[in-house]
Design a protein around this motif. Sequence first.
Motif, PDB file in Angstrom:
ATOM      1  N   UNK A 175       8.165   2.417   6.770  1.00 20.55           N
ATOM      2  CA  UNK A 175       8.928   2.797   5.589  1.00 20.55           C
ATOM      3  C   UNK A 175       7.981   3.287   4.495  1.00 20.55           C
ATOM      4  N   UNK A 176       8.464   4.246   3.740  1.00 22.12           N
ATOM      5  CA  UNK A 176       7.700   4.762   2.609  1.00 22.12           C
ATOM      6  C   UNK A 176       8.552   4.679   1.346  1.00 22.12           C
ATOM      7  N   UNK A 177       7.901   4.536   0.226  1.00 25.32           N
ATOM      8  CA  UNK A 177       8.599   4.421  -1.051  1.00 25.32           C
ATOM      9  C   UNK A 177       9.370   5.704  -1.326  1.00 25.32           C
ATOM     10  N   UNK A 178      10.668   5.574  -1.565  1.00 24.62           N
ATOM     11  CA  UNK A 178      11.513   6.746  -1.764  1.00 24.62           C
ATOM     12  C   UNK A 178      11.322   7.375  -3.125  1.00 24.62           C
ATOM     13  N   UNK A 231       0.831  -1.210   0.000  1.00 24.85           N
ATOM     14  CA  UNK A 231       0.000   0.000   0.000  1.00 24.85           C
ATOM     15  C   UNK A 231       0.865   1.260   0.000  1.00 24.85           C
ATOM     16  N   UNK A 232       2.129   1.135   0.427  1.00 24.27           N
ATOM     17  CA  UNK A 232       3.062   2.260   0.374  1.00 24.27           C
ATOM     18  C   UNK A 232       3.897   2.245  -0.918  1.00 24.27           C
ATOM     19  N   UNK A 233       3.745   1.199  -1.713  1.00 24.05           N
ATOM     20  CA  UNK A 233       4.522   1.073  -2.949  1.00 24.05           C
ATOM     21  C   UNK A 233       3.522   0.823  -4.075  1.00 24.05           C
ATOM     22  N   UNK A 234       3.073   1.885  -4.700  1.00 21.77           N
ATOM     23  CA  UNK A 234       1.955   1.806  -5.627  1.00 21.77           C
ATOM     24  C   UNK A 234       2.237   0.930  -6.841  1.00 21.77           C
ATOM     25  N   UNK A 235       3.507   0.794  -7.215  1.00 20.45           N
ATOM     26  CA  UNK A 235       3.834   0.002  -8.399  1.00 20.45           C
ATOM     27  C   UNK A 235       4.032  -1.481  -8.079  1.00 20.45           C
TER      28      UNK A 235
END
Length: 317
Positions: A128-131, A78-82
Amino acid sequence: MIKTFFTTTSLFLATTLIAQKNPVLNGNYADPEGIIYNDKYWIFPTYSAPYEEQLFFDAFSSSDLAHWEKHPRVLQNTQVKWAEKAMWAPAVLENNGKYYLFFSANDVHEGEIGGIGVAVADKPEGPYTDLLGKPLINDIINGAQPIDQFVFKDKDGTFYMYYGGWKHCNMVKLKPDFTGLLPFDDGTYYKEITPKDYVEGPFMFIKEGKYYFMWSEGGWTGPDYKVAYAIADSPFGPFERIGTILERDPEVAVGAGHHSVIKVPNKDKYFIVYHRRPLGKEGANERVTCIDEMKFDKKGRIQPVKMTFKGVKYPLK
């Protein structure tokens, strides 16, 4: 360098002997990346499940190698849309007060979106969140599927990443903020450094000035998965295969591989953190995370690791 050095003493104050048992984590976890953060041992593994369910990472921390605290879902898709499926093979490190988690996603093939991503947090346990909002590496270069990344900080502070499946291994040079790649001195961005019999799961550390490069061989779903290594004078190799140091034991487990290495601070003691398939288990995702000691001979070569059920004892001597 191995990403485990620190100056605190609190990790080693225990006075009673504590027995760690293998597997060290409850449940099916694989591809474990071990590291020391903030006076504690940490393990960041793959949640071993079918690709459509393998959509998050849990982390685990311990002060004594026996009692592990679970930090659930430090990163999820859910934090990494791809990332639509198959998130696995975390690689972690701290840099300038931030904590980074590199990961593979989507089991990417030519023309698809996926590959190697990177996430960032303010604490080891996340969130963690997608950088980048996209893969750091998406394309298939030199025949290497962009998976199974390991990020390595060299003695001069340069960050390299070793990665690759499908029996090919590339290295790249990372920007210090991990937002992209830097060219090598010859202007190229990718160098293939594949050793003999390499399949996947690269790992690198330095010992006494030598570069120890390690990798997994065989198929991860089968019993003959194993770990081999090479020693070189440079992070670029050449990496000439020396031998196998971790493999099946008919009395303990099969399918032993995709590992990492932890060096105990201020001691000449090393642990190999790896997954294996318990005897009697045949499912592809029936993998568990274990820790055993890794020793060297007088010439600096790695001795074959004896898989155990008892693991290591704490305090460490």
